[in-house]
Scaffold this active site. Structure first.
Site, mmCIF file in Angstrom:
data_model
loop_
_atom_site.group_PDB
_atom_site.id
_atom_site.type_symbol
_atom_site.label_atom_id
_atom_site.label_comp_id
_atom_site.label_asym_id
_atom_site.label_seq_id
_atom_site.Cartn_x
_atom_site.Cartn_y
_atom_site.Cartn_z
ATOM 1 N N LYS A 186 0.845 -1.198 0.000
ATOM 2 C CA LYS A 186 0.000 0.000 0.000
ATOM 3 C C LYS A 186 0.884 1.254 0.000
ATOM 4 O O LYS A 186 0.703 2.151 -0.798
ATOM 5 C CB LYS A 186 -0.924 -0.032 1.223
ATOM 6 C CG LYS A 186 -1.808 1.182 1.334
ATOM 7 C CD LYS A 186 -2.801 1.044 2.471
ATOM 8 C CE LYS A 186 -3.500 2.391 2.679
ATOM 9 N NZ LYS A 186 -4.507 2.357 3.713
ATOM 10 N N GLU A 190 10.524 -4.541 4.765
ATOM 11 C CA GLU A 190 10.694 -5.946 4.387
ATOM 12 C C GLU A 190 10.314 -6.158 2.920
ATOM 13 O O GLU A 190 11.027 -6.825 2.156
ATOM 14 C CB GLU A 190 9.786 -6.843 5.243
ATOM 15 C CG GLU A 190 10.067 -6.814 6.724
ATOM 16 C CD GLU A 190 9.225 -5.778 7.457
ATOM 17 O OE1 GLU A 190 9.009 -4.671 6.904
ATOM 18 O OE2 GLU A 190 8.803 -6.065 8.588
ATOM 19 N N GLY A 233 -4.930 -1.669 4.854
ATOM 20 C CA GLY A 233 -4.119 -2.803 4.381
ATOM 21 C C GLY A 233 -4.778 -4.146 4.666
ATOM 22 O O GLY A 233 -4.897 -5.006 3.795
ATOM 23 N N ARG A 234 -5.265 -4.312 5.898
ATOM 24 C CA ARG A 234 -5.824 -5.626 6.275
ATOM 25 C C ARG A 234 -7.206 -5.862 5.676
ATOM 26 O O ARG A 234 -7.754 -6.953 5.780
ATOM 27 C CB ARG A 234 -5.848 -5.765 7.796
ATOM 28 C CG ARG A 234 -6.543 -4.621 8.514
ATOM 29 C CD ARG A 234 -6.218 -4.641 10.001
ATOM 30 N NE ARG A 234 -6.734 -3.481 10.720
ATOM 31 C CZ ARG A 234 -6.092 -2.315 10.826
ATOM 32 N NH1 ARG A 234 -4.930 -2.136 10.227
ATOM 33 N NH2 ARG A 234 -6.604 -1.338 11.536
ATOM 34 N N GLU A 285 -5.119 -6.329 14.668
ATOM 35 C CA GLU A 285 -4.598 -5.015 14.280
ATOM 36 C C GLU A 285 -5.734 -3.981 14.333
ATOM 37 O O GLU A 285 -5.497 -2.800 14.549
ATOM 38 C CB GLU A 285 -3.980 -5.075 12.874
ATOM 39 C CG GLU A 285 -3.033 -3.914 12.584
ATOM 40 C CD GLU A 285 -2.172 -4.116 11.343
ATOM 41 O OE1 GLU A 285 -1.022 -4.578 11.480
ATOM 42 O OE2 GLU A 285 -2.641 -3.833 10.232
ATOM 43 N N HIS A 298 -5.851 -32.590 17.929
ATOM 44 C CA HIS A 298 -4.715 -33.365 18.419
ATOM 45 C C HIS A 298 -3.598 -32.442 18.898
ATOM 46 O O HIS A 298 -2.454 -32.862 19.025
ATOM 47 C CB HIS A 298 -4.214 -34.303 17.316
ATOM 48 C CG HIS A 298 -5.275 -35.281 16.896
ATOM 49 N ND1 HIS A 298 -5.475 -36.474 17.555
ATOM 50 C CD2 HIS A 298 -6.230 -35.214 15.938
ATOM 51 C CE1 HIS A 298 -6.496 -37.118 16.993
ATOM 52 N NE2 HIS A 298 -6.971 -36.366 16.015
ATOM 53 N N LYS A 310 9.072 -0.607 14.465
ATOM 54 C CA LYS A 310 9.695 -0.286 13.174
ATOM 55 C C LYS A 310 10.789 0.764 13.371
ATOM 56 O O LYS A 310 11.884 0.651 12.821
ATOM 57 C CB LYS A 310 8.655 0.283 12.203
ATOM 58 C CG LYS A 310 7.709 -0.717 11.598
ATOM 59 C CD LYS A 310 6.854 -0.046 10.515
ATOM 60 C CE LYS A 310 5.627 -0.870 10.172
ATOM 61 N NZ LYS A 310 4.663 -0.178 9.326
HETATM 62 O O1 F6P Z 1 3.063 -3.036 9.806
HETATM 63 C C1 F6P Z 1 1.697 -3.082 9.656
HETATM 64 C C2 F6P Z 1 1.272 -2.752 8.270
HETATM 65 O O2 F6P Z 1 1.244 -1.373 8.094
HETATM 66 C C3 F6P Z 1 -0.074 -3.376 8.000
HETATM 67 O O3 F6P Z 1 -1.134 -2.633 8.432
HETATM 68 C C4 F6P Z 1 -0.024 -3.582 6.534
HETATM 69 O O4 F6P Z 1 -0.966 -4.527 6.137
HETATM 70 C C5 F6P Z 1 1.397 -4.054 6.350
HETATM 71 O O5 F6P Z 1 2.128 -3.305 7.290
HETATM 72 C C6 F6P Z 1 1.964 -3.889 4.982
HETATM 73 O O6 F6P Z 1 1.977 -2.562 4.560
HETATM 74 P P1 F6P Z 1 2.188 -2.174 3.046
HETATM 75 O O7 F6P Z 1 1.076 -2.748 2.254
HETATM 76 O O8 F6P Z 1 2.190 -0.676 3.028
HETATM 77 O O9 F6P Z 1 3.511 -2.725 2.601
#
Ligand code: F6P
Length: 594
Positions: A233, A239, A293-294, A380, A411, A536
């Site tokens: 987003k 990462e 995002g979620r 979240e 199990h 972060k």
């Molecule tokens: O670290 C949390 C977050 O901001 C989430 O809300 C989001 O889904 C994820 O990181 C990934 O963010 P992006 O789509 O901006 O890479």
């Protein structure tokens, strides 16, 4: 910048006239809340075993919506409880909040954003307004672009830099840019029609920045036949961007820099950064800041990778499923509105009955990634310590989500659920399996065997087993206490007709809207996520320290004793990096060229 200093927050605080969906009064001060607290002592006296004997009560707690049966008769609730929860919903201005969401109000106050993921699945002729504009045409603009692009890739009209068809897709992303698409992909990949549509193609995900994940995602793939979709987003997530640079190096080292335009595309709200990364903006698929995002799996975040794998038309069925449940949520009176009732009952379990966790237990292997996805959507969204106006919550909000497909979970952790802590469970099953297996001579089909457990577990939790029953069975006295099941443990049963694109959409929307309801009642902002920021920023300090230590042998400083010790120990095991002899380093199985 602190949230309290942000212009969006000031704007929210300074509103002279309180909008009808805003409640500044703590919900726990309301009469409805107090009445529920009093009612709790009544419920605590009543065993579920007794409640289950009341057939009228059970009948009214079984609902069907567009083919999905939801049975909440095994909740520790009477019809009176439900009435009282509906009064709480009124006090919490639930209907006003739902309306405010659908009408594009900036209910995500700390980020000054609307919350309109429902617009992502609206039919082409719908009108959903945000900041004075109908957003549905823009949504369909992107959907049309995805349909066109995915059809060209799938049909071989869009080819790689060396003229080969792109049969493999690696979707890079994390959190909301990964978990939803993974859940849906897993649910569809064993469905016969989807299997047919995906023949000869593969879809993989790369989420963790752990280089082991890159080596797994890229293993056996050839850059010549691979399309990488960078999903972010913000297009700033550390990462994801490092994984994107890793994949870009993987492609360019074999195919040259010009190959990026054929082998890498992006999904983002930040098209400027997409271009700076080197991806042609023509090959970028947009979404909007009113999609959290979620909540983004029904945007290009999920629709693009899934359409590449299964074709757009199949993914459209998934969107229609979400919309079917969205419409139910939007239009049904609260007393028969499934996401509302389930959201209220979750508040009842968490806040009044004191059960902070929920187990998500799909008796369907295809739904194996539902729990990890809902973990993010729920935790979240509602894992907050303050109300929407910034005042500390006088109660604990949020729910701890975990789960595994049945019967595997049985199990593993069901021991705790049956005889240890009380964990409300969501049992999810399907009438028809994606795969039929029956062997002559077996008592039941394999799916019947699975579903026997689905039906049995809910009653085992509700009814339990008494010491009297055990004694009557001749169980030795010394073992009786160990074999007693207290029962009285709430659960919910959701029965889908089958697991396909449409029903997966319905299920997703059911959870998304239910979780929003919980947040609306607790009066938290379910659509921001400031809690992920501190970690972060601290990681960024450590990153600078690691760089300085490995390139200039700088001493570790500025951290507490524990972190200094751990960093020094870590660095002792690493080789210093000398700037004069730097070379790219990759595991040989993913990067034969290096
Ligand atoms: O670290 C949390 C977050 O901001 C989430 O809300 C989001 O889904 C994820 O990181 C990934 O963010 P992006 O789509 O901006 O890479």
């Amino acid at each position: 910048m602190a949230i309290a200093d942000s212009p969006a927050w000031n704007k929210y605080q300074e509103q002279e006239q309180e909008p009808e969906h805003v409640s500044r009064k703590a919900i726990s001060d309301s009469l409805a809340w107090k009445q529920l607290q009093q009612h709790m002592s009544e419920i605590k006296k009543t065993h579920l075993r007794e409640l289950m004997k009341d057939e009228q009560r059970c009948k009214s707690m079984i609902k069907e919506v567009d083919g999905i049966v939801v049975d909440y008769s095994r909740q520790r609730a009477t019809l009176e409880t439900v009435e009282k929860l509906l009064s709480l919903a009124e006090e919490a201005k639930l209907s006003e909040k739902i309306n405010a969401m659908w009408s594009g109000k900036h209910i995500n106050a700390t980020e000054d954003r609307a919350v309109l993921h429902v617009a992502l699945r609206a039919p082409r002729d719908a009108e959903i307004m945000c900041d004075g504009k109908n957003v549905v045409p823009e949504v369909w603009g992107t959907l049309d672009k995805i349909k066109d692009f995915s059809e060209r890739v799938r049909s071989g009209k869009w080819i790689g830099a060396t003229g080969k068809v792109l049969t493999d897709v690696v979707a890079i992303g994390i959190g909301g840019s990964f978990l939803g698409p993974l859940f849906v992909h897993n649910a569809l990949e064993t469905e016969p029609a989807c299997e047919e549509l995906a023949k000869g193609r593969s879809l993989r995900f790369l989420s963790n920045v752990d280089p082991v994940d890159a080596s797994i995602a890229l293993k056996g793939l050839d850059p010549e036949t691979t399309l990488v979709v960078v999903v972010s987003k913000t297009f700033t997530t550390a990462e994801t961007m490092l994984n994107a640079r890793t994949c870009r190096a993987w492609i360019t080292s074999k195919l040259g820099v010009d190959a990026v335009s054929k082998h890498m595309v992006a999904v983002s709200t930040n098209l400027k950064l997409v271009e700076e990364f080197g991806i042609d903006p023509k090959n970028a698929f947009a979404f909007w800041d009113w999609v959290g995002g979620r909540y983004s799996v029904t945007s290009a975040v999920g629709v693009l990778p899934l359409s590449l794998q299964y074709g757009f038309d199949k993914v459209e069925e998934f969107l229609k499923g979400t919309w079917s449940m969205d419409e139910h949520f939007r239009n049904t009176p609260l007393k028969s509105n499934i996401p509302v009732l389930l959201g209220l009952l979750s508040v009842w379990n968490v806040t009044f009955l004191g059960c902070p966790a929920r187990a998500i237990l799909p008796y369907s292997q295809a739904l194996q990634k539902l729990a990890p996805h809902i973990q993010q959507v729920s935790m979240e969204s509602n894992g907050k310590g303050v109300a929407i106006d910034g005042s500390p919550l006088p109660f604990e909000a949020g729910e701890i989500e975990f789960g595994e497909p049945g019967t595997n979970g049985q199990h593993s952790f069901y021991q705790l659920i049956h005889q240890g802590r009380v964990v409300p469970c969501d049992f999810i099953g399907a009438v028809k399996s994606q795969k039929s297996v029956y062997m002559v001579g077996e008592k039941v089909s394999n799916h019947d065997e699975l579903m026997s457990n689905f039906f049995a577990q809910a009653d085992a939790l509700a009814n339990g087993k008494s010491s009297e029953d055990l004694k009557a069975e001749g169980v030795p006295a010394s073992l009786v206490p160990h074999k007693v099941f207290t029962g009285n443990r709430p659960s919910l049963s959701i029965l889908l007709p089958n697991v396909d694109a449409f029903t997966v959409g319905q299920l997703l929307s059911l959870y998304e809207n239910r979780i929003a309801v919980q947040g609306f009642i607790w009066n938290v902002n379910s659509f921001d996520q400031w809690g992920v920021e501190l970690g972060k920023s601290l990681a960024s300090r450590v990153r600078s320290q690691l760089n300085a230590a490995r390139t200039k042998e700088a001493a570790v400083e500025g951290f507490n004793y524990s972190t200094t010790f751990l960093l020094q120990h870590y660095l002792k095991g690493k080789t210093p990096v000398q700037s004069s002899n730097l070379v790219n380093l990759f595991p040989s199985e993913i990067f034969p060229a290096a």
